[in-house]
Design a protein around this motif. Structure first.
Motif, short mmCIF file in Angstrom:
data_model
loop_
_atom_site.label_atom_id
_atom_site.label_comp_id
_atom_site.label_asym_id
_atom_site.label_seq_id
_atom_site.Cartn_x
_atom_site.Cartn_y
_atom_site.Cartn_z
N ARG A 1 0.93 -1.33 0.06
CA ARG A 1 -0.09 0.13 0.08
C ARG A 1 0.73 1.39 0.07
NH1 ARG A 1 -5.25 1.60 3.48
NH2 ARG A 1 -4.86 3.97 3.67
N ASN A 2 1.91 1.16 0.95
CA ASN A 2 2.85 2.47 1.22
C ASN A 2 3.62 2.82 -0.31
OD1 ASN A 2 1.57 3.05 3.58
ND2 ASN A 2 2.95 1.71 4.57
N LEU A 3 4.20 1.65 -0.83
CA LEU A 3 5.02 1.99 -1.87
C LEU A 3 4.52 2.03 -3.00
CD1 LEU A 3 8.16 -0.55 -0.74
CD2 LEU A 3 7.73 1.91 -0.37
N ILE A 4 3.51 1.02 -3.47
CA ILE A 4 2.86 0.86 -4.80
C ILE A 4 1.50 1.55 -4.78
CG2 ILE A 4 2.12 -0.57 -6.59
CD1 ILE A 4 4.89 -1.11 -5.87
N GLY A 5 0.86 1.96 -3.83
CA GLY A 5 -0.26 2.71 -3.70
C GLY A 5 -1.72 1.98 -3.98
N LEU A 6 -1.28 0.62 -3.41
CA LEU A 6 -2.67 -0.17 -3.64
C LEU A 6 -3.51 -0.12 -2.37
CD1 LEU A 6 -1.46 -3.34 -5.71
CD2 LEU A 6 -2.26 -1.12 -6.46
N LYS A 7 -4.74 -0.12 -2.24
CA LYS A 7 -5.50 0.19 -1.09
C LYS A 7 -5.89 -1.15 -0.44
CE LYS A 7 -7.24 4.64 -3.02
NZ LYS A 7 -6.50 5.50 -1.97
N PHE A 8 -4.97 -1.47 0.49
CA PHE A 8 -5.31 -2.67 1.53
C PHE A 8 -5.59 -1.99 2.92
CE2 PHE A 8 -2.49 -5.14 -1.45
CZ PHE A 8 -3.43 -6.02 -2.04
N ARG A 9 -6.56 -2.80 3.36
CA ARG A 9 -6.87 -2.54 4.97
C ARG A 9 -7.05 -3.96 5.46
NH1 ARG A 9 -11.59 -1.36 8.16
NH2 ARG A 9 -12.94 -0.86 6.29
N VAL A 10 -6.52 -3.94 6.53
CA VAL A 10 -5.99 -5.35 7.25
C VAL A 10 -7.16 -5.44 8.45
CG1 VAL A 10 -4.45 -7.11 8.17
CG2 VAL A 10 -3.88 -5.47 6.31
N ILE A 11 -7.63 -6.62 8.53
CA ILE A 11 -8.28 -6.97 10.01
C ILE A 11 -7.31 -8.14 10.42
CG2 ILE A 11 -10.32 -8.02 11.16
CD1 ILE A 11 -12.01 -6.63 9.13
N ALA A 12 -6.72 -8.22 11.55
CA ALA A 12 -5.78 -9.19 12.17
C ALA A 12 -6.28 -9.57 13.01
CB ALA A 12 -4.40 -8.23 12.37
N GLY A 13 -5.60 -10.61 13.57
CA GLY A 13 -6.08 -11.57 14.72
C GLY A 13 -6.48 -12.78 14.52
N TYR A 14 -6.37 -13.41 13.20
CA TYR A 14 -6.65 -14.76 12.96
C TYR A 14 -5.70 -15.71 13.26
CZ TYR A 14 -10.79 -12.77 10.34
OH TYR A 14 -12.20 -12.00 10.04
N PRO A 15 -5.95 -16.78 13.53
CA PRO A 15 -4.92 -17.75 14.12
C PRO A 15 -4.07 -18.20 13.12
CG PRO A 15 -7.05 -18.18 15.35
CD PRO A 15 -7.35 -17.43 14.41
N GLY A 16 -4.66 -18.48 11.88
CA GLY A 16 -3.91 -19.01 10.51
C GLY A 16 -4.61 -19.04 9.73
N GLY A 17 -3.94 -19.71 8.38
CA GLY A 17 -4.58 -19.87 7.21
C GLY A 17 -5.97 -20.33 7.15
N SER A 18 -6.34 -21.46 7.97
CA SER A 18 -7.75 -21.84 7.62
C SER A 18 -8.56 -20.77 8.23
CB SER A 18 -7.56 -23.30 8.64
OG SER A 18 -6.90 -24.30 8.25
#
Length: 353
Positions: free
Chosen positions: A175-192
């Motif tokens: 987002r900061n280097l390329i300008g693509l607009k991501f917003r993250v919701i964190a806190g998931y234990p893993g990929g599943s």
């Protein structure tokens, strides 16, 4: 009385010296025989890291001198950082405790004061990796995002694991280097759990998911069009998806491209495994050679093929060289990358369930 103290001290010293000598004379086969080796995965069960660790565990013991039992234990927390700090510092330094962190975790110290790492990646004893890797960014069809160009004007809400981990920092770096607009919701234990969140509509995609994990778990989504691959993340394209652009090719300056290449050196490590710094050198060597031999085992290769897991191994020595190269990067470039990773607008932590 004084003579008794002196004699007692001599006896203790002789015993201690003989114990040290006995331990140093003990071969890896003597040590490992009848023991249990544990591979610790820093994420919850069911994801790609867990799957790869369990594949290794089924065959590694056959090649370790003394043929110990090898088991897997999941220790999720902060996207694998809790487990990595534990193995590097608190766990016994005996060669029975192998860490299998997310590939981005060893590069945490690059963040400087922003990092919660408590280890020196160059001093850790790297054992090997089942593959070097390429990841992808994906969006669900429901999101309405059809290509990476859409993210210049439209925000995509994506899932992440722990603070400071690849699934959180990489989208914000992009987002900061390329300008693509991501917003993250964190806190998931893993990929599943992150995949399930996409299914439920809690999030609209993932900013980075290994292609080798996506194939066995989400290929049906890709084939049906329910999941759109936006771009590849790494130092080289995966041959399966040659028409999907590589993130480094989207950089608009040589400096930004170099920063991205530095960040994605982690992908060369794929599924890294290490033991702590103080583990005896002969045991480290035994584990490395056992890992290399297991990667050539016909049964392991057949098992991996059935699970759609790629085996493109990296040796412990090669991983050590990657670490040395990355941590020799000029400080000004590292500082700019750290700044790009630490700026995380609108990052949200989900409530644990």
């Amino acid at each position: 009385m004084h003579i008794r103290v002196v004699v007692a001290s001599l006896i203790v010293a002789i015993y201690a010296n003989s114990s040290v000598h006995a331990q140093s004379a003990q071969t890896p086969a003597d040590f490992y025989r009848g023991k249990t080796v544990t591979i610790y995965v820093g994420l919850s069960p069911g994801g790609g890291y867990d799957q790869n660790a369990r594949l290794v565990a089924r065959y590694l013991g056959k090649y370790i001198p003394g043929e110990p039992l090898v088991v897997v234990r999941n220790m999720p927390g902060a996207g694998g950082l809790v487990m990595t700090n534990h193995i590097a510092n608190a766990a016994p330094k005996d060669g029975l405790h192998i860490a299998a962190p997310q590939r981005g975790v060893p590069f945490e110290p690059l963040l400087g004061d922003a990092s919660h790492s408590k280890f020196d990646p160059i001093k850790l004893n790297w054992i090997g990796s089942t593959n070097s890797d390429t990841s992808v960014a994906v969006a669900t069809r429901k999101s309405g995002v059809k290509s990476w160009q859409d993210l210049r004007t439209r925000e995509l809400i994506i899932a992440g694991t722990g603070m400071g981990t690849e699934s959180v920092t990489v989208p914000y770096i992009i987002r900061n280097l390329i300008g693509l607009k991501f917003r993250v919701i964190a806190g998931y234990p893993g990929g599943s759990e992150m995949n399930l969140a996409m299914q439920r509509g809690e999030v609209e995609g993932r900013g980075t998911v290994s292609w080798t994990s996506l194939k066995p778990h989400l290929k049906d989504w890709v084939d049906s069009g329910d999941l759109v691959i936006l771009f590849q993340i790494g130092l080289k394209k995966h041959p399966d998806i040659p028409d999907v652009p590589l993130i480094t090719d989207l950089a608009d300056s040589p400096e930004k491209r170099k920063m991205l290449e530095l960040q994605f050196s982690a992908f060369e490590l794929g599924r890294p495994q290490f033991v702590a710094e103080e583990v005896p050198a002969d045991r480290v060597k035994a584990l490395r050679r056992a890992f290399d031999a297991a990667m050539k085992d016909p049964a392991l290769l057949e098992d991996a093929q059935k699970q759609d897991l790629e085996i493109n191994p990296v040796t412990g020595e090669e991983m050590t060289e990657v670490m040395k190269r990355v941590f020799a990067t000029p400080k000004d470039l590292v500082a700019k990358l750290a700044e790009a990773s630490s700026s995380q607008p609108d990052l949200k932590m989900r409530e644990p369930k």
